[in-house]
Design a protein around this motif. Structure first.
Motif, PDB file in Angstrom:
ATOM      1  N   ARG A  75      54.564  35.270  35.043  1.00  0.00           N
ATOM      2  CA  ARG A  75      54.147  34.447  36.176  1.00  0.00           C
ATOM      3  C   ARG A  75      52.664  34.545  36.506  1.00  0.00           C
ATOM      4  O   ARG A  75      52.036  33.558  36.849  1.00  0.00           O
ATOM      5  N   ALA A  76      52.138  35.753  36.435  1.00  0.00           N
ATOM      6  CA  ALA A  76      50.748  35.976  36.840  1.00  0.00           C
ATOM      7  C   ALA A  76      50.015  36.733  35.735  1.00  0.00           C
ATOM      8  O   ALA A  76      50.613  37.557  35.033  1.00  0.00           O
ATOM      9  N   SER A 109      45.647  31.143  37.566  1.00  0.00           N
ATOM     10  CA  SER A 109      45.688  30.259  38.730  1.00  0.00           C
ATOM     11  C   SER A 109      45.453  28.813  38.311  1.00  0.00           C
ATOM     12  O   SER A 109      45.858  27.883  39.020  1.00  0.00           O
ATOM     13  N   VAL A 110      44.815  28.609  37.149  1.00  0.00           N
ATOM     14  CA  VAL A 110      44.562  27.243  36.669  1.00  0.00           C
ATOM     15  C   VAL A 110      45.870  26.524  36.342  1.00  0.00           C
ATOM     16  O   VAL A 110      45.918  25.294  36.346  1.00  0.00           O
ATOM     17  N   LEU A 111      46.933  27.290  36.067  1.00  0.00           N
ATOM     18  CA  LEU A 111      48.217  26.661  35.757  1.00  0.00           C
ATOM     19  C   LEU A 111      48.758  25.905  36.974  1.00  0.00           C
ATOM     20  O   LEU A 111      49.333  24.816  36.828  1.00  0.00           O
ATOM     21  N   THR A 115      49.850  39.739  30.796  1.00  0.00           N
ATOM     22  CA  THR A 115      50.856  39.397  31.800  1.00  0.00           C
ATOM     23  C   THR A 115      51.008  40.528  32.809  1.00  0.00           C
ATOM     24  O   THR A 115      51.239  41.678  32.435  1.00  0.00           O
ATOM     25  N   ALA A 116      50.892  40.176  34.074  1.00  0.00           N
ATOM     26  CA  ALA A 116      51.003  41.182  35.137  1.00  0.00           C
ATOM     27  C   ALA A 116      52.447  41.601  35.357  1.00  0.00           C
ATOM     28  O   ALA A 116      53.390  40.869  35.018  1.00  0.00           O
ATOM     29  N   HIS A 139      47.179  36.089  43.205  1.00  0.00           N
ATOM     30  CA  HIS A 139      46.028  36.434  44.053  1.00  0.00           C
ATOM     31  C   HIS A 139      45.740  37.937  43.996  1.00  0.00           C
ATOM     32  O   HIS A 139      44.579  38.361  44.123  1.00  0.00           O
ATOM     33  N   GLU A 140      46.781  38.754  43.769  1.00  0.00           N
ATOM     34  CA  GLU A 140      46.577  40.197  43.626  1.00  0.00           C
ATOM     35  C   GLU A 140      45.912  40.511  42.288  1.00  0.00           C
ATOM     36  O   GLU A 140      45.042  41.389  42.201  1.00  0.00           O
ATOM     37  N   VAL A 141      46.323  39.787  41.250  1.00  0.00           N
ATOM     38  CA  VAL A 141      45.704  39.961  39.935  1.00  0.00           C
ATOM     39  C   VAL A 141      44.232  39.562  40.003  1.00  0.00           C
ATOM     40  O   VAL A 141      43.359  40.252  39.460  1.00  0.00           O
ATOM     41  N   ASP A 142      43.943  38.448  40.673  1.00  0.00           N
ATOM     42  CA  ASP A 142      42.561  37.982  40.785  1.00  0.00           C
ATOM     43  C   ASP A 142      41.696  38.989  41.548  1.00  0.00           C
ATOM     44  O   ASP A 142      40.532  39.205  41.197  1.00  0.00           O
TER      45      ASP A 142
END
Length: 251
Positions: free
Chosen positions: A121-122, A93-95, A142-143, A150-153
């Motif tokens: 991407r995530a 998300s920092v990207l 990589t997801a 947000h789902e990964v987080d």
């Protein structure tokens, strides 16, 4: 929850290939279907050292790695830059924050565009604690395509501690197992003579111990230096020990 048997499998994997196969499957279980691990023991200032000396493990496609690694795109990857300056885990998300703040260089934006075009991407990056200023290891998780950050987080909030533990164990095990490029693999005799040098033996001592002439021992040492791309025998001993080519039990 991580099972004790699973940790034992990680700790007792006899070779990197088996360990890496287990780790890929475990990370895929969390939704990270593409992972890339990299480590160096030859960092100096802003340089990560010769790429031929890196430990790089990945299940990304060759279409991706030929550009990201082969063409040196990783030099300008924002998360690689983050990993060099930090320890621990970081959400991608920092990207978005970097992009919105306008702090990314043209080359860094090029990396992001390349990643997006390849479905990267995530995910999360983990930068492992360095044991010296010259070493650094990190892994990019990589997801699966279609999974949003947000789902990964949210998944990380529930399982992040276990994921971090497994990756730290995998990292330490990788560093303890032999790994080198084929061009820099030593022969059994080269490993043997370097091992004796590391034990403090002279060329004459080694010749007597192995039943060789001093000239033959010198030849093996010279070939070992050439294979490892170093100038001195002391450097060869250090590099070969870093790569776990010497000072280890035979299978």
């Amino acid at each position: 929850m991580i099972e004790t048997s699973e940790l034992n499998d990680f700790l007792h994997a006899p070779e990197i290939e088996e360990l890496w196969d287990m780790h890929q499957r475990r990370m895929a279980g969390y939704g990270f279907d593409r992972i890339m691990y990299g480590a160096t023991r030859y960092r100096s200032g802003q340089s990560l050292g010769d790429s031929d000396d890196f430990v790089i493990l990945t299940n990304h496609s060759t279409d991706y790695t030929d550009v990201f690694v082969g063409e040196g795109l990783y030099h300008h990857a924002p998360m690689v830059r983050w990993a060099l300056d930090h320890d621990g885990a970081c959400s991608w998300s920092v990207l978005r924050e970097m992009a919105e703040s306008g702090t990314l260089s043209r080359q860094e934006r090029k990396v992001l565009e390349f990643n997006l075009s390849n479905g990267v991407r995530a995910g999360y990056s983990i930068s492992f604690l360095s044991v010296s200023p010259r070493t650094k290891g990190a892994i990019a998780l990589t997801a699966e395509e279609g999974m949003r950050q947000h789902e990964v987080d949210a998944m990380w909030k529930e399982h992040g501690d276990d994921i971090l533990l497994l990756n730290n164990i995998a990292h330490l095990r990788i560093l303890s197992l032999p790994y080198t490029s084929p061009a820099r693999t030593l022969t059994t005799r080269q490993r043997e003579v370097l091992g004796w040098v590391g034990d403090g033996k002279t060329v004459q001592d080694i010749a007597l111990l192995l039943g060789l002439t001093a000239a033959t021992v010198e030849k093996h040492l010279r070939l070992a230096r050439e294979a490892l791309c170093v100038e001195t025998t002391a450097q060869a001993v250090l590099k070969a020990s870093f790569q776990n080519q010497i000072f280890m039990m035979e299978a």
